[in-house]
Each structure stands twice: as structure tokens, then as C-alpha cells.
Design an enzyme around this catalytic site. Structure first.
Site, mmCIF file in Angstrom:
data_model
loop_
_atom_site.group_PDB
_atom_site.id
_atom_site.type_symbol
_atom_site.label_atom_id
_atom_site.label_comp_id
_atom_site.label_asym_id
_atom_site.label_seq_id
_atom_site.Cartn_x
_atom_site.Cartn_y
_atom_site.Cartn_z
ATOM 1 N N GLU A 192 -11.328 0.968 -3.468
ATOM 2 C CA GLU A 192 -11.594 0.741 -2.046
ATOM 3 C C GLU A 192 -12.174 1.969 -1.363
ATOM 4 O O GLU A 192 -11.636 3.079 -1.494
ATOM 5 C CB GLU A 192 -10.284 0.317 -1.368
ATOM 6 C CG GLU A 192 -10.415 -0.061 0.097
ATOM 7 C CD GLU A 192 -9.086 -0.527 0.692
ATOM 8 O OE1 GLU A 192 -8.133 -0.821 -0.068
ATOM 9 O OE2 GLU A 192 -8.993 -0.585 1.926
ATOM 10 N N GLY A 250 -4.583 -3.985 5.975
ATOM 11 C CA GLY A 250 -3.479 -3.751 6.906
ATOM 12 C C GLY A 250 -3.660 -2.455 7.657
ATOM 13 O O GLY A 250 -4.332 -1.536 7.178
ATOM 14 N N LYS A 252 -2.974 5.174 -2.592
ATOM 15 C CA LYS A 252 -3.959 5.991 -1.889
ATOM 16 C C LYS A 252 -4.333 7.166 -2.792
ATOM 17 O O LYS A 252 -3.459 7.746 -3.457
ATOM 18 C CB LYS A 252 -3.350 6.511 -0.583
ATOM 19 C CG LYS A 252 -3.051 5.411 0.422
ATOM 20 C CD LYS A 252 -4.340 4.883 1.024
ATOM 21 C CE LYS A 252 -4.062 3.930 2.176
ATOM 22 N NZ LYS A 252 -5.309 3.452 2.793
ATOM 23 N N ASP A 305 -14.033 -1.138 3.024
ATOM 24 C CA ASP A 305 -13.127 -1.308 4.169
ATOM 25 C C ASP A 305 -13.853 -0.728 5.389
ATOM 26 O O ASP A 305 -14.598 -1.442 6.082
ATOM 27 C CB ASP A 305 -11.800 -0.588 3.853
ATOM 28 C CG ASP A 305 -10.813 -0.562 5.004
ATOM 29 O OD1 ASP A 305 -11.143 -1.045 6.103
ATOM 30 O OD2 ASP A 305 -9.685 -0.033 4.845
ATOM 31 N N SER A 364 0.855 -1.177 0.000
ATOM 32 C CA SER A 364 0.000 0.000 0.000
ATOM 33 C C SER A 364 0.898 1.235 0.000
ATOM 34 O O SER A 364 1.743 1.380 0.882
ATOM 35 C CB SER A 364 -0.891 -0.009 1.249
ATOM 36 O OG SER A 364 -1.638 1.183 1.337
ATOM 37 N N ASP A 422 -7.300 3.257 -3.024
ATOM 38 C CA ASP A 422 -8.019 3.363 -1.742
ATOM 39 C C ASP A 422 -8.228 4.839 -1.426
ATOM 40 O O ASP A 422 -7.268 5.596 -1.292
ATOM 41 C CB ASP A 422 -7.200 2.685 -0.635
ATOM 42 C CG ASP A 422 -7.951 2.611 0.690
ATOM 43 O OD1 ASP A 422 -9.093 3.102 0.779
ATOM 44 O OD2 ASP A 422 -7.382 2.054 1.659
ATOM 45 N N LYS A 480 -10.419 -6.682 8.005
ATOM 46 C CA LYS A 480 -9.430 -6.340 9.035
ATOM 47 C C LYS A 480 -10.033 -6.789 10.353
ATOM 48 O O LYS A 480 -11.153 -6.375 10.687
ATOM 49 C CB LYS A 480 -9.203 -4.824 9.095
ATOM 50 C CG LYS A 480 -8.494 -4.228 7.888
ATOM 51 C CD LYS A 480 -8.431 -2.708 8.007
ATOM 52 C CE LYS A 480 -7.693 -2.099 6.818
ATOM 53 N NZ LYS A 480 -7.836 -0.624 6.790
ATOM 54 N N LYS A 499 -1.262 -1.009 -4.334
ATOM 55 C CA LYS A 499 -2.431 -0.176 -4.021
ATOM 56 C C LYS A 499 -1.929 1.237 -3.813
ATOM 57 O O LYS A 499 -0.919 1.443 -3.135
ATOM 58 C CB LYS A 499 -3.098 -0.716 -2.760
ATOM 59 C CG LYS A 499 -3.981 0.266 -2.005
ATOM 60 C CD LYS A 499 -4.800 -0.477 -0.954
ATOM 61 C CE LYS A 499 -4.897 0.287 0.353
ATOM 62 N NZ LYS A 499 -5.650 -0.465 1.383
#
Ligand code: NPQ
Ligand code: MG
Length: 369
Positions: free
Chosen positions: A213, A290, A163, A238, A135, A188, A262, A161
């Protein structure tokens, strides 16, 4: 098992590099570490709440409060034979899932060690290593981002991934996609957008992303369902999935087609198992998210991700992606095929290094009878 002693610590771990998301920049990772002692055995747990209510409303301070005032007193001196017993003891209390999950993890470690089994074996894991990705936080500009992505690919990560946040999305994704046409890539947003931003997601829809996400609000399912109807790319939730019930309802209304699991966010590994089972039966792919865990929480993630429904790579990177020094051994390393080995030792399968833990401890409290 009579719970005799519980130790709570607030720790601060320096990150190898700042981590920027739509909710802010983190230079250090604050979290809580729990130790539970019973009949000569010890269990360790990690509460993923951070220094600010940026990802979740919980912080290390709210978690410290509910743990010390409510959750710890509910189990101290009590018999806990299985995780269901812990659930019952906390049955009257609402919310605070990250705090709830931190103490639960220590009990899982303890109970698994008593049985002499690995956490993965107890949870029903079916693989010895799990596929993982990395990430990547928001970077200075698209050029730097492409550079950082190429470094992680170089290091062996086969799924990336990135952000995103409003104004730092389409151009960034296009730049990465242009440099790496076949890279398994996902984004995400950490709930930074609204339905007004549908045009942004229509643009991202053409970028062959594995998933998008948590684009919209953390307490929303309905708008996600609306957005999903406009997109080919699966939405993955998420923050919005805080229980198996939320997962069921999200699937019922097509608010997402992939679920990030998670254990912290859903209040523990037992509830994480329930989310997994529900999605597995429904044929909905899941992956393990994570929370910049220490070696303790990272070990729990690997055990969870060894279940059969985890068909997408997890946000479980090697220890050195986040921390130069960790509080548990051995460190987790990336295999050549972008997997990490699931620990096989009893419980979480890691040893906490006392002096390393001492060095990062900001506050410590011991609760006993
Ligand atoms: C996510 N994690 O998937 C989270 C977000 C996140 C690896 O992208 C302190 C507390 C720092 C909570 C950094 C990853 C955090 C945090 C990131 C949560 O949304
Ligand atoms: Mg996320």
C-alpha cells in the site's frame, strides 16, 4: 430538508496503545464531529483530519477553518434534499476532502434517517457483515511485532496489515512471514519511499503479500506505475487516490491493481461510491481503509464496505482495537469469522452518547440562522 443548526466539535480520544506509522506516533486521536439538525431530525458526521498534517495536508485546525468559514455557511439555511445538492453548494471550493466528507457524512445520516433506511441500504450494500483485518503500527523490534501480530490473530483477525518505513521493512515482514506462513498479510508505507528503493520492494515481492500500500509519494501516479512494472505483488493506492478521476487515471497507467477506498480522502461517500463503481466495472478489487474512526465514522465505513466490489478485508477493526471508551453505541465487535456486522438501524445506525461526547470535546461551536 432545511438545514437549521450545525454543531462542530473538536474531540480528542485516547488510543488504547500508541499508533506509529512512517509519518509519526499518535497517542491520541483528534478529529472533528459534526451534528446537523433539520425538521426535528439529527445527522452525525466525522471529519478524519488529525492533529498533524502527517497522513494528509489537512489537520483538525484547517478543517475547522474551511468548515466554519466556507462549507457550513454554504449549507446553513439551505434546502438539501439529496447529496448532489450538497455537492453543488460546495462546487466552487477546491480540496479539503476530509473536511468536505465530514459534513457530507452528517447529511447522509440525516437523509437516510428521514427515509427510515440504513446507510448501507441507501448506498446499495449487498451483505450483512463484512470481512475485516487489523492495521498494526511500527513496533520496537521484529520480535515485539511478531508478538503483537500473534495477539491480534488470537483475538480473531484473519488479515493483518503492518506499517513499514525505510529501515523497518524487509526484516519485519520476513519475521512475521516466518512465524505465520499462511497469514493473509499486507504492508502500508504511507508514501515513505522513492523509486530509488526498488530493491526493498523486490525483496518484499517474494513474501506473498496481498498488496503493497502507497509505497511512493502521495501526489504521484507515474512513479507508482514504474514500480508496479517491477513487481508481481499488486500495488494498492491510498493517499494518491483523491477522486474517481484519480482512480481512473491510476488504473489506465497501471499505477495500482487494488484500490483502498476511504470516504474522507475522496471528499465523501458519494465520491467513494463513484470510485467503487469504476473499480467494480474494471474488475479491480477494492477494500475499505480506516482512519482510526470513532463509532460514527466506523459505522459509515461498514456501510460502504457492504457494497459488492469490496472483496478484500477492510481496515475496520472492532471498537476495542482503538478505544476503551467510544462516543457512539453500540460498540462494534469482531465475529468469529473475522467479520463485523453492518449496522441495520436508520442512517448510520449508531446512537451518539452525549456525556461521552462531552467528555472528549475540546472545542464546540454552534452555527444557526
Ligand atoms: C492508512 N490508517 O491506511 C491509515 C493511516 C492513518 C488504520 O492504517 C491520525 C490521522 C491518525 C490519520 C493513523 C490505518 C492516523 C491517520 C493512521 C491515518 O494509511
Ligand atoms: Mg494507508
Amino acid at each position: 430538508m432545511k438545514i437549521e443548526v450545525i454543531e462542530l466539535r473538536h474531540v480528542r480520544m485516547r488510543l488504547c496503545a500508541p499508533f506509529e506509522t512512517s509519518f509519526g506516533v499518535e497517542l491520541d486521536r483528534d478529529c472533528l464531529i459534526l451534528r446537523v439538525d433539520s425538521e426535528g431530525m439529527t445527522g452525525w458526521g466525522e471529519c478524519a483530519a488529525g492533529s498533524t498534517p502527517g497522513y494528509s495536508y489537512e489537520t483538525t485546525e484547517t478543517a475547522w477553518h474551511v468548515l466554519s468559514e466556507f462549507f457550513i455557511p454554504a449549507v446553513l439555511g439551505r434546502q438539501v434534499e439529496e447529496i448532489e445538492d450538497y455537492r453543488c453548494r460546495l462546487g466552487a471550493y477546491k480540496g479539503h476532502n476530509l473536511a468536505r466528507a465530514g459534513l457530507e457524512m452528517a447529511l447522509w445520516d440525516l437523509l437516510a434517517k428521514v427515509q427510515g433506511k440504513s446507510l448501507a441500504a441507501i448506498l446499495g450494500g449487498v451483505v450483512e457483515r463484512v470481512p475485516v483485518g487489523v492495521s498494526i503500527g511500527i513496533q520496537q523490534d521484529p520480535d515485539v511485532l511478531v508478538d503483537v501480530v500473534s495477539q491480534y490473530i488470537e483475538a480473531g483477525y484473519r488479515r493483518v496489515k503492518i506499517k513499514i518505513k525505510p529501515g523497518r521493512d524487509v526484516v519485519e515482514v520476513e519475521a512475521v512471514r516466518k512465524s505465520f506462513p499462511d497469514l493473509p498479510l499486507q504492508v502500508d508505507a504511507n508514501s515513505a519511499y522513492t523509486l530509488e528503493d526498488v530493491a526493498v520492494f523486490k525483496s518484499l515481492d517474494d513474501q506473498q503479500l496481498l498488496l503493497i500500500e502507497q509505497p511512493l509519494a502521495e501526489d504521484d501516479l507515474i512513479d507508482h506505475s514504474q514500480l508496479q512494472a517491477h513487481l508481481q505483488t499488486p500495488i494498492c493506492l491510498d493517499e494518491s487516490i483523491i477522486s474517481a478521476r484519480h482512480a481512473r487515471q491510476a488504473l489506465e497507467i497501471d499505477a495500482c491493481r487494488v484500490v483502498n477506498i476511504k470516504s474522507g480522502r475522496v471528499g465523501g461517500l458519494l465520491e467513494g461510491l463513484a470510485v467503487h463503481d469504476l473499480c467494480y466495472k474494471a474488475g479491480v478489487p477494492v477494500w475499505c481503509g480506516g482512519m482510526l474512526e470513532t463509532g460514527i465514522g466506523r459505522a459509515a465505513n461498514l456501510a460502504l464496505a457492504s457494497l459488492p466490489g469490496f472483496t478484500l478485508p477492510g481496515d475496520i477493526s472492532a471498537s476495542d482495537r482503538y478505544y476503551a471508551e467510544d462516543i457512539a453505541e453500540p460498540r462494534f465487535t469482531l465475529n468469529a469469522d473475522s467479520t463485523i456486522d453492518v449496522p441495520t438501524g436508520a442512517g448510520l445506525g449508531v446512537e451518539v452518547v452525549s456525556d461521552a461526547l462531552e467528555r472528549v470535546t475540546l472545542r464546540r461551536e454552534v452555527y444557526k440562522l
